[in-house]
Design an enzyme around this catalytic site. Structure first.
Site, PDB file in Angstrom:
ATOM      1  CG  HIS A   1      -1.909   4.528  -2.359  1.00 50.09           C
ATOM      2  ND1 HIS A   1      -2.574   5.214  -3.356  1.00 50.09           N
ATOM      3  CD2 HIS A   1      -2.272   3.222  -2.494  1.00 50.09           C
ATOM      4  CE1 HIS A   1      -3.321   4.372  -4.046  1.00 50.09           C
ATOM      5  NE2 HIS A   1      -3.151   3.149  -3.548  1.00 50.09           N
TER       6      HIS A   1
ATOM      7  CB  CYS B   1      -5.703  -2.047  -3.787  1.00 53.39           C
ATOM      8  SG  CYS B   1      -6.208  -0.331  -4.030  1.00 53.39           S
TER       9      CYS B   1
ATOM     10  CB  CYS C   1      -0.906   0.011   1.230  1.00 50.56           C
ATOM     11  SG  CYS C   1      -1.974  -1.418   1.433  1.00 50.56           S
TER      12      CYS C   1
ATOM     13  NE  ARG D   1      -9.727   2.172  -5.550  1.00 50.99           N
ATOM     14  CZ  ARG D   1      -8.918   1.446  -6.319  1.00 50.99           C
ATOM     15  NH1 ARG D   1      -9.062   0.135  -6.389  1.00 50.99           N
ATOM     16  NH2 ARG D   1      -7.975   2.030  -7.017  1.00 50.99           N
TER      17      ARG D   1
END
Length: 286
Positions: free
Chosen positions: A204, A247, A200, A243
């Protein structure tokens, strides 16, 4: 707001992760202070990377980073694609169960409770999310739970979010059990997985603000403020855990079930990292 982003990708994130993973040495520890220090470092990372963006604007995701995208998004929000979902969610929230009660019977403040979730339940020793609470209310009143990723669960969540806009995020981590859940969520955020060996944080944090084909990668700060979202790609409204699953699939990793402990702990960690921002859902995204 546009800018060229130059950074040492790996080094910066590694230093931040190292600084954020210290564990308490004994029971008499201020867990909230440890978490607050993490929040300061995490938010500071993004404020440094995007000096032209105010902290509160990170709740707008990529639309806080790119002026042209923000303009298009603002125009779309004038006639939001989730408007009918909010209306449907309101009807579902107030619809009587077979026993005469309703979802409204389970939530205080007329349902404007988005700011209360997620939280760590000290008796149950687990993270409780809004969608989890909605379905537990239904089951407790003899009704079937909603499917957890989209449809009615997202509509009810959207209604609750809509009447809770502006509530400040202030998630507390006061006990060792809560801190353990927080740490599990943090570990999941930073752990690499899947065929692409991505995390993640890899997308991000390290690559936030960069282009992936025609899309700008969103910053992790503020991720949980605006869900549920109506995504153009989906053509409908969906939950945060939908979501998350998407991902995972994108990087070739097997997703966890929606409302699994893994995703609830991840939501807990990510929401803590957005402490101080305001809930501003539901929202529209590409």
């Amino acid at each position: 707001m546009k800018k060229t982003i130059q950074r040492g990708l790996f080094t910066g994130a590694l230093v931040l992760l190292t600084a954020m993973t210290s564990k308490p040495a004994h029971a008499a520890v201020n867990y909230q202070a440890l978490v607050d220090a993490d929040v300061k470092k995490f938010q500071g990372y993004f404020l440094k990377e995007f000096p032209g963006v105010k902290l509160e604007d990170f709740g707008d995701g990529v639309y806080a980073l790119d002026e042209d995208s923000r303009k298009q998004w603002k125009e779309m929000e004038e006639f939001p694609p989730y408007e009918l979902d909010v209306e449907a969610g309101k009807a579902l929230f107030n619809k009587p169960f077979a026993n005469g009660k309703s979802l409204g019977s389970c939530f205080s403040n007329g349902g404007a409770v988005r700011g209360m979730y997620p939280y760590f339940d000290e008796k149950r020793k687990e993270v409780i999310t809004l969608e989890m609470a909605i379905n537990e209310c239904r089951v407790a009143n003899g009704e079937k739970p909603y499917a957890p990723k989209k449809g009615d669960i997202a509509r009810v969540s959207a209604y609750i979010a809509s009447i809770s806009r502006g509530q400040k995020i202030d998630v507390k981590v006061k006990s060792k059990a809560a801190y353990d859940a927080y740490m599990k969520g943090k570990e999941m955020f930073y752990a690499k997985r899947g065929q692409l060996n991505m995390s993640c944080s890899g997308c991000h944090m390290e690559y936030s603000g960069r282009h992936l084909r025609a899309e700008i990668i969103s910053p992790a700060l503020g991720h949980t403020t605006h869900f549920p979202v109506f995504r153009s790609k989906w053509g409908e409204i969906g939950t945060l855990h939908r979501r998350y699953a998407g991902c995972n699939e994108n990087i070739g990793a097997k997703p966890f079930p929606a409302q699994s402990k893994e995703y609830r702990d991840l939501e807990f960690f990510q929401t803590v990292m957005s402490n101080g921002l305001k809930f501003n859902g539901p929202a529209s995204r590409k």
